[in-house]
Motif scaffolding. Structure first.
Motif, PDB file in Angstrom:
ATOM      1  N   LYS A  90       0.278  -1.673   0.286  1.00 53.56           N
ATOM      2  CA  LYS A  90      -0.300   0.147  -0.097  1.00 53.56           C
ATOM      3  C   LYS A  90       0.564   1.133   0.055  1.00 53.56           C
ATOM      4  O   LYS A  90       1.751   1.528   0.381  1.00 53.56           O
ATOM      5  N   ASP A  91       0.362   2.263  -0.383  1.00 52.17           N
ATOM      6  CA  ASP A  91       1.366   3.655  -0.688  1.00 52.17           C
ATOM      7  C   ASP A  91       0.651   4.393   0.267  1.00 52.17           C
ATOM      8  O   ASP A  91      -0.269   4.429   1.364  1.00 52.17           O
ATOM      9  N   GLN A  92       1.922   4.891   1.063  1.00 52.26           N
ATOM     10  CA  GLN A  92       2.283   5.862   2.624  1.00 52.26           C
ATOM     11  C   GLN A  92       3.032   7.096   1.925  1.00 52.26           C
ATOM     12  O   GLN A  92       3.167   7.190   1.429  1.00 52.26           O
ATOM     13  N   THR A  93       2.123   8.009   2.514  1.00 50.13           N
ATOM     14  CA  THR A  93       3.264   8.902   2.870  1.00 50.13           C
ATOM     15  C   THR A  93       4.160   9.140   3.758  1.00 50.13           C
ATOM     16  O   THR A  93       4.019   8.888   4.663  1.00 50.13           O
ATOM     17  N   GLU A  94       5.408   9.875   3.254  1.00 49.60           N
ATOM     18  CA  GLU A  94       6.487   9.069   4.072  1.00 49.60           C
ATOM     19  C   GLU A  94       7.464  11.011   4.144  1.00 49.60           C
ATOM     20  O   GLU A  94       7.102  11.258   2.943  1.00 49.60           O
ATOM     21  N   VAL A  95       7.280  10.959   6.034  1.00 46.94           N
ATOM     22  CA  VAL A  95       8.094  12.398   6.217  1.00 46.94           C
ATOM     23  C   VAL A  95       8.513  12.629   7.136  1.00 46.94           C
ATOM     24  O   VAL A  95       8.527  12.421   7.562  1.00 46.94           O
ATOM     25  N   ILE A  96       9.353  13.572   6.126  1.00 45.30           N
ATOM     26  CA  ILE A  96      11.135  13.748   6.915  1.00 45.30           C
ATOM     27  C   ILE A  96      11.299  14.898   7.784  1.00 45.30           C
ATOM     28  O   ILE A  96      11.592  16.044   6.848  1.00 45.30           O
ATOM     29  N   ALA A  97      10.925  15.160   8.879  1.00 44.44           N
ATOM     30  CA  ALA A  97      10.843  16.451   9.394  1.00 44.44           C
ATOM     31  C   ALA A  97      11.541  16.960  10.462  1.00 44.44           C
ATOM     32  O   ALA A  97      11.879  15.544  11.257  1.00 44.44           O
ATOM     33  N   ALA A  98      11.685  18.396  11.375  1.00 45.61           N
ATOM     34  CA  ALA A  98      12.892  18.207  12.065  1.00 45.61           C
ATOM     35  C   ALA A  98      12.659  19.502  12.885  1.00 45.61           C
ATOM     36  O   ALA A  98      11.498  20.570  12.198  1.00 45.61           O
ATOM     37  N   ILE A  99      12.663  19.522  13.705  1.00 46.32           N
ATOM     38  CA  ILE A  99      12.318  21.217  14.806  1.00 46.32           C
ATOM     39  C   ILE A  99      13.919  21.695  15.037  1.00 46.32           C
ATOM     40  O   ILE A  99      14.939  20.926  15.748  1.00 46.32           O
TER      41      ILE A  99
END
Length: 363
Positions: A45-54
């Motif tokens: 299945k398709d999944q949206t992958e996000v790499i985030a930083a703070i």
């Protein structure tokens, strides 16, 4: 700086996770669609992958300061290793702010802008449309409705759907693998079974034996005639044979669209005369840049509309909207599966507008 990866079924759900864990000042470093799960390599299945930083500075701004002074700890090895990344992020943030203040919108609408980008809507179009909502002010209607109506106004005058005034000979052109043959069968079934029209088929796709046999099978099931054209003479004879038919669908060969000889051979084999129309078939799973390159290879042909296939295999519709806006051509149909004749949907401006905007707003 804290860097973390998040996965969710959609971009809005991924952004919720980012906001919950890293706060509203988190920076998105990268986003893409990945395949996960499945069994033995199938059913993924398709999944949206996000790499985030703070940024630690931003994170401290969201919590109460401790009134008791504490000694400043020495930086850890991990913190030292991320110093250069943090500097680069700060530099990129400053660059974006200096280049165009429109890229940062009021709270809430920024998520709408990011959603449009995740849909692969052209950046300039996305900016202009969200800015329109900002300038109009938020009325009592939801933001999604305002944006949908605005996009609809941009595309409503372009030709969408099945035109009643279509010519008797219709060619489907496009690269390999987009589903031209199955689309021909769906159109033939609809015209023959639902509209009681006199329908015939011509195929010039002599490069793939399977394609010929597939179309012959459909023709037999529908009880309609089919001719295979190996040359311009064969094609001319087939046209003459079906001259009194209501609709003649022509399936053309699909090959590497970057091969100039392919389009040249197409010109030599098929007569694009006054009583013919041409539809460019594209896959919604393709990148917009590839769609645009394909169109430019075929743009010398009298293309009436687009047909977009594989609606069921993607959640991104921005490429289709970009094509409509940039080339001022409408969409005749979307196809959403392999079933003949069911998996075909007549396109409308409102359907496209809603598909692009859906999910733009979330809590």
């Amino acid at each position: 700086m804290k860097v973390k990866k998040f996965q969710a079924p959609t971009m809005p759900e991924a952004m919720k996770k980012v906001k919950k864990e890293l706060g509203p000042n988190a920076v998105i470093l990268n986003q893409k669609v990945v395949k996960v799960g499945g069994f033995l390599g199938m059913f993924k299945k398709d999944q949206t992958e996000v790499i985030a930083a703070i940024d630690p500075v931003d994170r401290k701004a969201n919590v109460k300061k401790d009134t008791q002074s504490k000694p400043t700890p020495l930086p850890t090895r991990e913190e030292k290793g991320t110093t250069e990344i943090m500097k680069e992020i700060q530099s990129l943030k400053a660059m974006v702010r200096s280049q165009d203040s429109v890229t940062t919108f009021p709270e809430g609408l920024q998520h709408v802008y990011e959603h449009l980008l995740s849909q692969e809507v052209d950046e300039e179009l996305a900016k202009a449309w969200v800015q329109y909502v900002v300038e109009q002010g938020l009325d009592d209607s939801p933001v999604e409705d305002q944006l949908t109506r605005h996009i609809y106004q941009q595309v409503k005058d372009m030709p969408f759907g099945n035109a009643e005034d279509h010519k008797p000979f219709i060619h489907l052109v496009g690269p390999t693998g987009v589903g031209k043959t199955t689309t021909v069968a769906k159109l033939a079934a609809d015209a023959s079974l639902n509209k009681q029209q006199k329908v015939a088929l011509i195929t010039t796709d002599t490069y793939r034996i399977a394609a010929i046999e597939q179309l012959k099978t459909y023709a037999k099931i529908l009880d309609i005639p089919i001719e295979v054209a190996y040359s311009m003479e064969d094609y001319a004879e087939a046209r003459q044979k079906f001259a009194d038919y209501d609709l003649v669908l022509v399936d053309t060969a699909g090959r590497n669209f970057r091969d100039a000889n392919y389009v040249k051979e197409l010109d030599e084999l098929i007569e694009f005369s006054e009583n013919t129309e041409t539809y460019l078939v594209l896959s919604l799973t393709s990148k917009y840049q590839d769609m645009d390159d394909i169109y430019r290879q075929f743009q010398h042909l009298p293309i009436r509309q687009f047909i977009f296939t594989k609606l069921d295999e993607t959640s991104s519709y921005g490429g289709a909207l970009n094509m409509v806006m940039h080339h001022e051509l409408g969409i005749a149909y979307f196809t959403n599966g392999q079933d003949v004749p069911d998996d075909i949907i007549e396109a409308t401006p409102m359907r496209l507008s809603r598909q692009v905007v859906e999910g733009a707003v979330y809590e």
